[in-house]
Design an enzyme around this catalytic site. Structure first.
Site, PDB file in Angstrom:
ATOM      1  N   LEU A 128       0.807  -1.183  -0.093  1.00  0.00           N
ATOM      2  CA  LEU A 128      -0.183   0.017  -0.083  1.00  0.00           C
ATOM      3  C   LEU A 128       0.869   1.211   0.010  1.00  0.00           C
ATOM      4  CD1 LEU A 128      -2.621  -1.142   2.736  1.00  0.00           C
ATOM      5  CD2 LEU A 128      -2.543  -1.613   0.245  1.00  0.00           C
ATOM      6  N   VAL A 148       9.880   4.088  13.463  1.00  0.00           N
ATOM      7  CA  VAL A 148      10.649   4.915  14.410  1.00  0.00           C
ATOM      8  C   VAL A 148      12.265   4.709  14.057  1.00  0.00           C
ATOM      9  CG1 VAL A 148      11.477   5.549  16.830  1.00  0.00           C
ATOM     10  CG2 VAL A 148       9.213   4.730  16.356  1.00  0.00           C
ATOM     11  N   LYS A 195       7.178   9.580  17.680  1.00  0.00           N
ATOM     12  CA  LYS A 195       7.945   8.677  17.789  1.00  0.00           C
ATOM     13  C   LYS A 195       8.298   8.378  19.293  1.00  0.00           C
ATOM     14  CE  LYS A 195      10.401   9.416  13.406  1.00  0.00           C
ATOM     15  NZ  LYS A 195      11.368  10.023  12.543  1.00  0.00           N
TER      16      LYS A 195
END
EC number: 1.1.1.3
Lengths: 433, 433
Positions: free
Chosen positions: A9, A131, A204
């Site tokens: 995707l 992250v 994050k």
């Protein structure tokens, strides 16, 4: 072995790289997984671009049909943002797919929904790329340190802002000039808000805090300050203290005076701060990322590497893809998030920090005494003072000891109202590690 | 939930710490696993020592009976060495236990047997603590980077030798003095052979190479040189070049001129070498460890932390213990080693390196020309030369460009036979990163 079929995707920088590596490293990946990985389809927003390495018949704009197809086993989501990514991931897990995502915004904002769905449907959900790009950081936190007690996570997790601050430090550039250079080099986007205002780092930080402390934390819980207000004078001030300004993401367990094991709560925050040049994070240059983790038994650990970019992020995605594929071949699944702790996220005011304060003051005797008295009245102890200049240029630099952030902020407010203080020229937090 | 029962083999520094943490963090661990962890027994060599945190009735000298008991689910092996550890681990896996081990010697010497048994019996086998203590390094290599193509692993993986070399660098100490200090501080053992002769680092290099290159490598395949011959003069020589001497473990994929993807083979080696002070590994002080990994997509990654010690090693063991326990609760299992590549381990002579050579020479005109001619004849190109002193003190320092190690070694041999060379005072490899 029957191939495992992958739905991709998004086909931007990271997606394109994933497709290229799936093709180029096909034999290696098949050997590592125990079955070939085969691209089943690529969902894009618009069909009007030719895509290298992708057969045109694989490209579709109907992402929902693609992720729910019976002949798809693994779904890689690199669209980003909340919707339609969330609906697609949920639909994929509901129809039995394993999911790999690089979507920090979604996990930071609504991780609870995604994690709950993974548990409910028994689906694998991996997200190392969310992250710090290729730096293996989430897997160590989720797995290696799962038997330990993490005290603190302290890191540089946004490459764009680190590049800008590094340029300001190295060349004395202004924020605006450094940002322009970062944009011309492709390190910063045309709209740099997400990076320079700290939204990216805050997302994050929320993910890191959740994994480190086994407690739910969302992006909205993170105290966030960006770097747009950082001036060349701040950077010069840091230099004078043999320090450097970095945008830090800090996740900290606040100890409980009663000695409860989990602590009184957690503090999760993102802001520019001065750190000593001797600190390993100070030497993280350009767009690199690095994260320190302090745990009770493991001690101090550091992870360093490229935190962004198509290839590094694709490396993290592929690592996860091999993991979920291996799990499928072996009939097993990966670890499930456990957020059993429910520790409160403490307000910024209760966090213990240190401040650097630079004041333009009247050149009069007794100024230092008045300033010192004001700090004392607010319960803030001064670690060091430096007076510079004369007349209209008279400056006072104060570095405090550790104190609750609210007391420090109140002190600064009071300084602004003090008539001998012409201007509070700079305020910045100081981290010692 | 029914508790998972743990058998602990060995109750030295690490074992004691594991017992303590199992007790102290019992609630946290149970929440993370989804079931309590319960100590079923502790196998020791002798019963005559009181053991904190361990109920006397749990202690046994019959390790084999303990690991094959029906009421044991998880086995933690921290005895070390080849036997009886190997037989115990094999018996544990055969009787359906999941195994966590910190045993680098066994995995480096006979990993093939252990990995094959894990596959055959479908047993979980985790061993993060075997290399670099608490630094999450194996899990990133086994899992995070499994979709990438690792070029090189370069690291400081032995804390004792790093402590010694750091003392030699900082205080100009001799090897003998630095070793004695390390012994008095508990960083080095009474018999320091395993550390100072590089055996410990070589075992770790074998494990790292195996994981990085998916190819079988044993400790015997590793070219190994220790630090006992490193002199204060070598360290001073490195200083003069703005470099520092470190004992490096290097695992490298040697590219194939024909462009074959896996490369022509791998080189795995441990030796003291000079690295520039600007290299991040140069700033790894005292007994710390750090490992660089270079991968095609991920770029350069670094992992840093405490590489040994009871608490950090116990942290790694507990992380693995939670992982295998979670797998059991979830009815799944972890990744299996895949060594499909079968790349040859190339002899040291074919490895490309650089040399630093220090010569005591006759103080005569034409010396440099003769020496340079000899390097050229051996196909070794010189990068830099420095001449120092006069008369009997005349010295020549030569740093070469990259060349096959065999050519460099042959050059040094020829230098020894050259009549104008009084002595080859120092030879050391130079790594640039």
């Amino acid at each position: 072995m029957k191939p495992l079929r992958v739905a991709l995707l998004g086909c931007g920088t990271v997606g394109t790289e994933v497709v290229r590596l799936l093709d180029e490293q096909a034999d290696d990946l098949a050997a590592r997984v125990g079955a070939p990985l085969e691209l089943a389809g690529v969902a894009v927003r618009r069909l009007d671009r030719a895509r290298e390495h992708v057969a045109p018949e694989l490209v579709t704009t109907d992402a929902m049909s693609l992720v729910t197809r019976d002949d798809v086993d693994l779904v890689v989501e690199v669209i980003g943002g909340i919707e339609p990514a969330r609906s697609l991931i949920l639909a994929a897990m509901k129809t039995g797919k394993s999911v790999v995502t690089a979507n920090k915004a979604l996990l930071a904002e609504d991780g609870a929904t995604i994690f709950a769905a993974a548990r409910e449907y028994g689906a694998d959900l991996y997200y190392e790329a969310a992250v710090a790009g290729a730096i293996p950081l989430l897997r160590p936190l989720r797995e290696s340190l799962v038997g330990d007690h993490v005290h603190k996570v302290l890191g540089i997790v946004n490459g764009t802002t680190n590049y800008i601050l590094d340029q300001m430090d190295t060349h004395g550039a202004s924020f605006t000039d450094a940002l322009e250079e970062a944009q011309s080099l492709g390190y910063a986007e045309a709209d740099p808000t997400a990076d320079v205002e700290g939204f990216d780092a805050a997302a994050k930080a929320a993910i890191l805090a959740q994994l480190a402390f086994h407690t739910p934390v969302t992006a909205a819980d993170v105290h966030r300050e960006g770097i747009t207000e950082v001036t060349a004078a701040d950077v010069a001030g840091a230099k004078a203290m043999d320090s450097v300004v970095k945008l830090l993401a800090i996740c900290e367990r606040i100890p409980d005076p009663d000695g409860r094991n989990g602590g009184r709560g957690v503090s999760v925050r993102v802001y520019p701060a001065m750190i000593p040049r001797s600190h390993p994070l100070a030497s993280v240059r350009e767009a690199y990322n690095a994260v320190f983790v302090e745990a009770r038994s493991a001690g101090s650990l550091m992870f360093y590497g490229a935190g962004a970019g198509g290839a590094p992020t694709a490396s993290a995605v592929l690592g996860d893809l091999v993991a979920v594929a291996r799990n499928r071949v072996g009939g097993t699944r990966g670890p499930v998030e456990v957020t059993y702790a429910e520790l409160p996220v403490l307000p910024m005011g209760e966090t213990i920090t240190r401040y650097y304060v630079q004041l333009d003051v009247a050149d009069r005797s007794g100024v230092l005494a008045q300033v010192a008295e004001l700090f004392a009245r607010n319960g803030v102890s001064i670690q060091a003072v430096r007076q510079e200049g004369h007349g209209d240029d008279a400056q006072l630099v104060v570095v405090t000891h550790r104190a609750p952030d609210a007391a420090l902020a109140a002190t600064v407010e009071a300084l602004r109202r003090l008539d001998i203080v012409r201007e509070v020229a700079a305020v910045m937090r100081v981290e010692s590690g």
